[in-house]
Design a protein around this motif. Structure first.
Motif, PDB file in Angstrom:
ATOM      1  N   ALA A  34      13.593 -21.604 -11.413  1.00  0.00           N
ATOM      2  CA  ALA A  34      12.960 -22.817 -10.887  1.00  0.00           C
ATOM      3  C   ALA A  34      11.579 -23.014 -11.500  1.00  0.00           C
ATOM      4  O   ALA A  34      11.197 -24.138 -11.867  1.00  0.00           O
ATOM      5  N   TYR A  35      10.830 -21.924 -11.641  1.00  0.00           N
ATOM      6  CA  TYR A  35       9.493 -22.021 -12.227  1.00  0.00           C
ATOM      7  C   TYR A  35       9.558 -22.444 -13.695  1.00  0.00           C
ATOM      8  O   TYR A  35       8.768 -23.279 -14.161  1.00  0.00           O
ATOM      9  N   ILE A  36      10.495 -21.848 -14.443  1.00  0.00           N
ATOM     10  CA  ILE A  36      10.629 -22.198 -15.861  1.00  0.00           C
ATOM     11  C   ILE A  36      11.021 -23.670 -16.015  1.00  0.00           C
ATOM     12  O   ILE A  36      10.457 -24.390 -16.850  1.00  0.00           O
ATOM     13  N   LEU A  37      11.975 -24.128 -15.201  1.00  0.00           N
ATOM     14  CA  LEU A  37      12.408 -25.520 -15.262  1.00  0.00           C
ATOM     15  C   LEU A  37      11.281 -26.461 -14.851  1.00  0.00           C
ATOM     16  O   LEU A  37      11.104 -27.536 -15.444  1.00  0.00           O
ATOM     17  N   ALA A  38      10.497 -26.068 -13.848  1.00  0.00           N
ATOM     18  CA  ALA A  38       9.356 -26.877 -13.424  1.00  0.00           C
ATOM     19  C   ALA A  38       8.346 -27.017 -14.563  1.00  0.00           C
ATOM     20  O   ALA A  38       7.795 -28.102 -14.798  1.00  0.00           O
ATOM     21  N   GLY A  39       8.113 -25.919 -15.287  1.00  0.00           N
ATOM     22  CA  GLY A  39       7.203 -25.982 -16.431  1.00  0.00           C
ATOM     23  C   GLY A  39       7.694 -26.926 -17.505  1.00  0.00           C
ATOM     24  O   GLY A  39       6.904 -27.660 -18.118  1.00  0.00           O
ATOM     25  N   LEU A  40       9.010 -26.925 -17.743  1.00  0.00           N
ATOM     26  CA  LEU A  40       9.584 -27.837 -18.735  1.00  0.00           C
ATOM     27  C   LEU A  40       9.402 -29.292 -18.311  1.00  0.00           C
ATOM     28  O   LEU A  40       9.065 -30.153 -19.129  1.00  0.00           O
ATOM     29  N   PRO A  44       4.438 -31.175 -21.723  1.00  0.00           N
ATOM     30  CA  PRO A  44       4.352 -32.295 -22.670  1.00  0.00           C
ATOM     31  C   PRO A  44       5.700 -32.819 -23.136  1.00  0.00           C
ATOM     32  O   PRO A  44       5.787 -33.935 -23.644  1.00  0.00           O
ATOM     33  N   GLN A  45       6.775 -32.031 -22.965  1.00  0.00           N
ATOM     34  CA  GLN A  45       8.091 -32.459 -23.421  1.00  0.00           C
ATOM     35  C   GLN A  45       8.727 -33.503 -22.507  1.00  0.00           C
ATOM     36  O   GLN A  45       9.583 -34.268 -22.948  1.00  0.00           O
ATOM     37  N   PHE A 276       5.614 -18.220 -15.451  1.00  0.00           N
ATOM     38  CA  PHE A 276       6.952 -18.681 -15.799  1.00  0.00           C
ATOM     39  C   PHE A 276       6.954 -20.169 -16.144  1.00  0.00           C
ATOM     40  O   PHE A 276       7.747 -20.622 -16.970  1.00  0.00           O
ATOM     41  N   MET A 277       6.071 -20.952 -15.534  1.00  0.00           N
ATOM     42  CA  MET A 277       5.949 -22.355 -15.917  1.00  0.00           C
ATOM     43  C   MET A 277       5.477 -22.485 -17.361  1.00  0.00           C
ATOM     44  O   MET A 277       5.922 -23.378 -18.099  1.00  0.00           O
ATOM     45  N   SER A 278       4.569 -21.598 -17.768  1.00  0.00           N
ATOM     46  CA  SER A 278       4.078 -21.654 -19.151  1.00  0.00           C
ATOM     47  C   SER A 278       5.205 -21.403 -20.146  1.00  0.00           C
ATOM     48  O   SER A 278       5.214 -21.955 -21.246  1.00  0.00           O
ATOM     49  N   ILE A 279       6.187 -20.583 -19.755  1.00  0.00           N
ATOM     50  CA  ILE A 279       7.349 -20.351 -20.619  1.00  0.00           C
ATOM     51  C   ILE A 279       8.148 -21.636 -20.758  1.00  0.00           C
ATOM     52  O   ILE A 279       8.590 -22.012 -21.846  1.00  0.00           O
ATOM     53  N   GLY A 280       8.345 -22.335 -19.636  1.00  0.00           N
ATOM     54  CA  GLY A 280       9.060 -23.611 -19.691  1.00  0.00           C
ATOM     55  C   GLY A 280       8.362 -24.631 -20.569  1.00  0.00           C
ATOM     56  O   GLY A 280       9.012 -25.417 -21.269  1.00  0.00           O
ATOM     57  N   SER A 366      16.042 -16.832 -23.967  1.00  0.00           N
ATOM     58  CA  SER A 366      16.539 -15.548 -23.457  1.00  0.00           C
ATOM     59  C   SER A 366      15.915 -15.216 -22.105  1.00  0.00           C
ATOM     60  O   SER A 366      16.571 -14.641 -21.228  1.00  0.00           O
ATOM     61  N   LEU A 367      14.651 -15.583 -21.923  1.00  0.00           N
ATOM     62  CA  LEU A 367      14.007 -15.369 -20.635  1.00  0.00           C
ATOM     63  C   LEU A 367      14.674 -16.222 -19.552  1.00  0.00           C
ATOM     64  O   LEU A 367      14.878 -15.765 -18.426  1.00  0.00           O
ATOM     65  N   PHE A 368      15.008 -17.468 -19.908  1.00  0.00           N
ATOM     66  CA  PHE A 368      15.662 -18.360 -18.948  1.00  0.00           C
ATOM     67  C   PHE A 368      17.070 -17.874 -18.632  1.00  0.00           C
ATOM     68  O   PHE A 368      17.540 -17.976 -17.485  1.00  0.00           O
ATOM     69  N   ALA A 369      17.759 -17.331 -19.639  1.00  0.00           N
ATOM     70  CA  ALA A 369      19.151 -16.898 -19.449  1.00  0.00           C
ATOM     71  C   ALA A 369      19.262 -15.533 -18.793  1.00  0.00           C
ATOM     72  O   ALA A 369      20.336 -15.168 -18.306  1.00  0.00           O
TER      73      ALA A 369
END
Length: 394
Positions: A34-40, A44-45, A276-280, A366-369
Motif C-alpha cells: 500500500a505504501y509503495i503504491l501510494a508513493g507511485l 511525479p509519475q 516505501f513511498m519513496s520506492i514507489g 522486486s521490492l514490490f513483488a
C-alpha cells in the motif's frame, strides 16, 4: 490562500496512504504494498503532489534507521550468536554465486568484467527494510529461519563496505586510502562491539534515568540514542542503518529502556511508510511500460535465481530444505543498498544510463513483488513447514 504550499501534498499523501492501507488490510495484503503504491500515485509519475523525491528519500532513510534501531532492541543475543556461522558463510557464498551467474550471462553479451562484478554485487543484496517488515508482520522474527535471515541481512550490510571499495577501485579515479582504512577499522570496531554486547547481561547508564521524569525529555533522549549512533556510523563511512542496529542492541541491554521504544513508535510508523513511498516514486511508469517484456523477464529471473542460490547455500549449511527455501524466498528481492551501488556504477561509467534505469526498475519491482513471492513460497511449502515460522519464539 493562507496556508503553506506543502500542506496539500501532506494532506493528499496522508489521505491516499490511509485509504490504500485500509483497502490492503481488508484484503489481508501487506501494508508495504500500500505504501509503495501510494508513493507511485502521489509522485511525479501520476498526481504529482510530490515532485522532490530527494526529500522523501531522505525522510525514508530515517525510517530505515528507525526500523533497524527497533530490530536491534528485539534481537535474541543467544540465537544471533548461534547463527553467525550460517550468516557469514551463506552471505559469502551468495555473493560469489551471484557474480558467477552474472558472469555466465555477461560473457554471452560481451560485458566487461567490471560491469559483471557490479551487477553481481547489486543482485546479491536483499532489502533489510522489506524483509524485516514482513517478518514483523508475520511474527517470524524470532523463529529459527527468522534469526538466520536477520543475521544474513546484517552481514550483507557489512559487505556493502568492501563492495563500495571494489567499485571505487574499478573506477578510473579509484578510492582514497584513508577512507578505506577508516572503513576497515570501523568495521572491525563494530564487530568487536557487537561481540561485547552479546556477552553482557545488562548495561546501566544511570544518567539516562533522569530523562524518565518527563515525556518530552524521553522523546529527545530516544532520538539521540537512535540517530546519534547512526551518525557516528555514517561518519566512519559505514551504513547508518548498521549503526542504528548496534544502537538498538545497546539500548536493549540497558535497564528500564522500554520508554525509549514507546517514545519513538510514532516516528517509526511514519518514516517507514515514507521509505516505501519513496520506492514507489522511483518507479518510472512510462519506462516500465515501454520495456515491460524485458523487465518482467529480468524480474522473474532475479526472484527465481536469488531463491535458488540462497536455498542451495543454506542447505549446504545443514538447514532443512523447507527452512532454506522459505528463508531464501524472503531474501529473493534486491535491496535498497543496491540503489547506492547502481548509482556508483553509473557515476563510474560501469553501466550506461539505460542500464541504470533498467537496474533501478528491476530493484523497485522486486521490492514490490517480494510480499507476493513470500506468500507463494508459504503456499508451496507443506503446512507444518510454514507453521515453524512462529513456533520457536523466546
Amino acid at each position: 490562500m493562507h496556508f503553506a504550499p506543502i500542506l496539500p501534498a501532506v494532506v493528499g499523501t496522508t489521505l491516499i496512504g490511509l485509504l490504500l492501507s485500509l483497502l490492503f488490510r481488508y484484503f489481508k495484503l501487506p501494508l508495504v504494498l500500500a505504501y509503495i503504491l501510494a508513493g507511485l500515485i502521489v509522485g511525479p509519475q501520476c498526481l504529482g503532489l510530490i515532485n522532490d523525491i530527494d526529500v522523501i528519500e531522505t525522510m525514508g532513510s530515517l525510517g530505515v534507521i528507525l526500523l533497524l534501531f527497533f530490530i536491534g532492541m528485539e534481537v535474541s543475543p543467544d540465537k544471533l550468536r548461534r547463527s553467525w556461522r550460517v550468516s557469514i558463510t551463506s552471505t559469502g557464498l551468495q555473493i560469489i554465486l551471484c557474480v558467477a551467474c552474472v558472469y555466465l550471462v555477461g560473457s554471452l553479451l560481451d560485458w566487461s568484467l567490471q560491469r559483471i562484478v557490479l551487477l553481481g554485487f547489486v543482485l546479491s543484496l536483499s532489502s533489510t527494510a522489506v524483509v524485516l517488515k514482513l517478518m514483523q508482520d508475520n511474527n517470524e522474527l524470532h523463529s529459527e529461519q527468522g534469526q538466520h535471515v536477520l543475521g544474513i541481512l546484517l552481514v550483507q550490510d557489512l559487505a556493502v563496505i568492501p563492495m563500495v571499495i571494489v567499485i571505487g577501485i574499478m573506477d578510473e579515479t579509484g578510492v582514497q586510502s584513508d577512507v578505506i582504512a577508516m572503513q576497515v577499522g570501523a568495521g572491525i570496531g563494530v564487530l568487536l562491539l557487537v561481540r561485547w554486547l552479546l556477552n553482557q547481561e545488562y548495561i546501566e547508564f544511570r544518567w539516562l534515568n533522569k530523562l524518565k521524569v518527563n515525556h518530552e525529555l524521553q522523546v529527545f533522549g530516544a532520538l539521540l540514542c537512535c540517530f546519534g549512533l547512526a551518525l557516528i556510523s555514517g561518519l566512519m563511512h559505514l551504513s547508518t542503518a548498521l549503526g542504528a542496529f548496534v544502537g538498538g542492541m545497546l539500548v536493549a541491554k540497558m535497564k528500564d529502556s522500554l520508554w525509549i521504544r514507546s517514545s519513538l513508535e510514532a516516528f517509526h510508523v511514519v518514516f517507514i511508510a515514507l521509505f516505501f513511498m519513496s520506492i514507489g516514486m522511483l518507479l518510472n511508469v512510462q519506462f516500465i511500460v515501454q520495456n515491460s517484456t524485458l523487465l518482467a523477464s529480468l524480474l522473474f529471473l532475479v526472484l527465481v535465481g536469488n531463491t535458488l542460490i540462497a536455498t542451495v547455500t543454506l542447505r549446504l549449511l545443514k538447514i532443512s530444505w523447507a527452512k532454506s527455501f522459505y528463508a531464501a524466498a524472503m531474501l529473493a528481492q534486491v535491496g535498497e543498498f543496491s540503489f547506492i551501488l547502481a548509482t556508483l556504477g553509473r557515476e563510474s561509467k560501469l553501466i550506461s544510463s539505460y542500464g541504470y534505469h533498467v537496474t533501478v526498475a528491476v530493484i523497485a519491482l522486486s521490492l514490490f513483488a517480494s510480499p507476493f513471492w513470500v506468500a507463494l513460497a508459504r503456499k508451496i511449502l507443506p503446512a507444518p513447514s510454514v507453521a515453524i515460522a512462529g513456533a520457536d519464539k523466546n
